[in-house]
Design a protein around this motif. Structure first.
Motif, short mmCIF file in Angstrom:
data_model
loop_
_atom_site.label_atom_id
_atom_site.label_comp_id
_atom_site.label_asym_id
_atom_site.label_seq_id
_atom_site.Cartn_x
_atom_site.Cartn_y
_atom_site.Cartn_z
N ILE A 71 -33.64 49.32 29.89
CA ILE A 71 -33.07 49.20 28.54
C ILE A 71 -33.98 49.92 27.55
O ILE A 71 -35.19 49.66 27.49
N GLY A 72 -33.39 50.82 26.77
CA GLY A 72 -34.19 51.65 25.88
C GLY A 72 -34.18 51.25 24.43
O GLY A 72 -34.95 51.80 23.63
N ALA A 73 -33.32 50.32 24.06
CA ALA A 73 -33.23 49.91 22.65
C ALA A 73 -32.51 48.57 22.56
O ALA A 73 -31.85 48.14 23.51
N LEU A 74 -32.66 47.93 21.40
CA LEU A 74 -32.15 46.57 21.24
C LEU A 74 -31.46 46.43 19.89
O LEU A 74 -31.96 46.90 18.86
N VAL A 75 -30.32 45.74 19.87
CA VAL A 75 -29.63 45.38 18.63
C VAL A 75 -29.74 43.87 18.45
O VAL A 75 -29.36 43.10 19.33
N LEU A 76 -30.28 43.45 17.32
CA LEU A 76 -30.46 42.04 17.00
C LEU A 76 -29.45 41.62 15.95
O LEU A 76 -29.40 42.21 14.87
N ILE A 77 -28.68 40.59 16.24
CA ILE A 77 -27.72 40.06 15.28
C ILE A 77 -28.19 38.67 14.87
O ILE A 77 -28.25 37.76 15.69
N GLY A 78 -28.57 38.51 13.60
CA GLY A 78 -29.08 37.22 13.14
C GLY A 78 -29.61 37.29 11.73
O GLY A 78 -29.21 38.16 10.95
N GLY A 79 -30.54 36.38 11.41
CA GLY A 79 -31.08 36.31 10.06
C GLY A 79 -32.56 36.61 10.02
O GLY A 79 -33.09 37.31 10.90
N ASP A 80 -33.26 36.06 9.01
CA ASP A 80 -34.65 36.44 8.81
C ASP A 80 -35.56 36.02 9.97
O ASP A 80 -36.50 36.74 10.31
N GLY A 81 -35.28 34.88 10.60
CA GLY A 81 -36.08 34.47 11.75
C GLY A 81 -35.93 35.45 12.91
O GLY A 81 -36.91 35.81 13.58
N THR A 82 -34.70 35.90 13.13
CA THR A 82 -34.42 36.88 14.17
C THR A 82 -35.16 38.19 13.89
O THR A 82 -35.78 38.78 14.78
N PHE A 83 -35.12 38.62 12.64
CA PHE A 83 -35.75 39.88 12.27
C PHE A 83 -37.28 39.78 12.31
O PHE A 83 -37.96 40.76 12.62
N THR A 84 -37.81 38.61 12.00
CA THR A 84 -39.25 38.41 12.09
C THR A 84 -39.73 38.60 13.53
O THR A 84 -40.76 39.24 13.79
N GLY A 85 -38.97 38.05 14.47
CA GLY A 85 -39.28 38.25 15.88
C GLY A 85 -39.17 39.71 16.28
O GLY A 85 -40.00 40.22 17.05
N GLY A 86 -38.18 40.40 15.74
CA GLY A 86 -38.01 41.82 16.03
C GLY A 86 -39.17 42.66 15.53
O GLY A 86 -39.64 43.58 16.21
N LEU A 87 -39.66 42.35 14.32
CA LEU A 87 -40.80 43.07 13.77
C LEU A 87 -42.04 42.90 14.64
O LEU A 87 -42.78 43.86 14.88
N LYS A 88 -42.25 41.69 15.11
CA LYS A 88 -43.39 41.42 15.98
C LYS A 88 -43.27 42.24 17.27
O LYS A 88 -44.27 42.78 17.78
N PHE A 89 -42.06 42.36 17.77
CA PHE A 89 -41.81 43.11 19.00
C PHE A 89 -42.11 44.59 18.80
O PHE A 89 -42.65 45.25 19.69
N ILE A 90 -41.78 45.11 17.61
CA ILE A 90 -42.07 46.51 17.31
C ILE A 90 -43.58 46.73 17.22
O ILE A 90 -44.13 47.70 17.75
N GLU A 91 -44.27 45.81 16.54
CA GLU A 91 -45.72 45.93 16.36
C GLU A 91 -46.45 45.96 17.70
O GLU A 91 -47.40 46.73 17.89
N GLU A 92 -46.01 45.12 18.62
CA GLU A 92 -46.73 44.98 19.90
C GLU A 92 -46.33 46.02 20.95
O GLU A 92 -47.16 46.44 21.75
N PHE A 93 -45.06 46.43 20.95
CA PHE A 93 -44.59 47.30 22.03
C PHE A 93 -43.95 48.60 21.54
O PHE A 93 -43.54 49.42 22.36
N ASN A 94 -43.84 48.75 20.21
CA ASN A 94 -43.18 49.94 19.65
C ASN A 94 -41.80 50.15 20.27
O ASN A 94 -41.40 51.26 20.59
N PHE A 95 -41.09 49.01 20.45
CA PHE A 95 -39.79 49.07 21.11
C PHE A 95 -38.70 49.32 20.07
O PHE A 95 -38.64 48.63 19.05
N PRO A 96 -37.81 50.29 20.31
CA PRO A 96 -36.78 50.62 19.32
C PRO A 96 -35.75 49.49 19.15
O PRO A 96 -35.21 48.99 20.14
N LEU A 97 -35.52 49.08 17.92
CA LEU A 97 -34.51 48.06 17.66
C LEU A 97 -33.98 48.17 16.25
O LEU A 97 -34.63 48.69 15.34
#
Length: 328
Positions: free
Chosen positions: A98-124
């Protein structure tokens, strides 16, 4: 992101909102249109950690556009808040190609996504799905319009019984930190008062307002209360206080609760979700990451996830004025 994206995963997280299924459908079908494989992740971040994946095609999402809730389910994940949990989630994504991720949710969901980008530079890319409409960078979030219609319909029915029995109803609606649902539904349902977190009306002002209503011959009243309002510890305590000052009123409290989250999404939410689902996939294919897609002045827009989380939408002062004038 040098290699072309061949597989995109989609998940829903946080509180469910009407229109999430329409967004899932749009993501899956946009992937099909652009010849990219789509993978559904069940139970949000917890499913990501456990590798609870299923390949989805256009037929898998047939007839879900009208359904409330989310076919991918949603769950809170304490484990995803740990480095070990996020490491497991990333490992499953890589192992499944899997090369990218779409997150559907609110600020808690997006906070987790930001952390994921910081640690793994994963596209989302994020899609705002929350009935509270409290996400910065979009005029409306998926589910907000449907929730408003649900609340107005409920208040209309409550007013019938309030008028029949000379009752004062306190109707609590969702909105722990934001009063968008209370303000707009209160205006739409003709409430006598609207209590929201952003504007502390105060007990004295509320009592004064209800006194004026009584002097003008109103025999029943509706007060819409956002759950985050600061006047009382809760709506029941507020009801008890007003009972002391208005013994002639028959006070009732109605908490609409989770019924606001359910139901078939409105046409507006279905169209919004469809537009944002397609936009999210197109953004990822254009090598855009770390953003939320939203709607601004009826045009699809993007904003950084950090801004979407940290900044707030302001209550429109014109609406506050309209509420004051029309409640006379």
């Amino acid at each position: 992101m040098n290699e072309p994206i061949k597989k995109i995963a989609v998940l829903t997280s946080g509180g469910d909102a009407p229109g999430m299924n329409a967004a899932i459908r749009a993501v899956v079908r946009a992937c099909t249109y652009y010849r990219v494989e789509c993978v559904g992740v069940y139970r949000g971040y917890q499913g990501l950690i456990e590798g609870d994946f299923e390949t989805l095609n256009a037929r898998h999402v047939s007839n879900i556009i009208s359904k409330g809730g989310t076919i991918l389910k949603s769950a809170r994940s304490a484990e995803f808040r740990t480095e070990e949990g996020r490491f497991k989630a990333h490992k499953h994504l890589i192992e499944n190609g899997i090369g990218a991720l779409v997150l559907i949710g609110g600020d808690g969901t997006f906070t987790g996504g930001l952390k994921f980008i910081e640690e793994f530079n994963f596209p989302l890319v994020g899609i705002p799905g929350t009935i509270d409409n409290d996400i910065y960078g979009t005029d409306n979030t998926i589910g907000y319009d449907t929730a408003l219609n649900t609340v107005v319909e409920a208040i209309d029915k409550i007013r019938d019984t309030a008028s029949s029995h000379n009752r004062l109803f306190f109707v609590e609606v969702m909105g722990r930190d934001a009063g968008f649902i209370a303000l707009n539904s209160g205006i739409g349902a003709g409430a006598e008062e609207i209590l929201i977190p952003e504007k502390n009306l105060g007990l004295d002002r509320l009592v004064e307002s209800l006194n004026k209503s009584k002097e003008k011959g109103k025999t029943s009243s509706i007060v819409v209360v956002s759950e985050g309002d600061k006047i009382g510890k809760n709506v029941f305590e507020l009801g008890d206080y007003i009972t002391e000052h208005f013994p002639n009123y028959d006070i009732r409290v109605s908490v609409l609760g989770h019924m606001q989250r359910g139901g078939s999404p409105s046409c507006y939410d279905r169209v919004l979700a469809s537009r944002l689902g397609v936009a999210a996939v197109e953004a990822l294919l254009d090598r855009t990451t770390g953003v939320m897609v939203g709607i601004t002045n009826n045009k699809v827009s993007t904003v950084g996830l950090n801004k979407a989380i940290k900044m707030n939408n302001d209550i429109d002062p014109e609406l506050l004025k309209v509420a004051e004038i029309t409640s006379i």
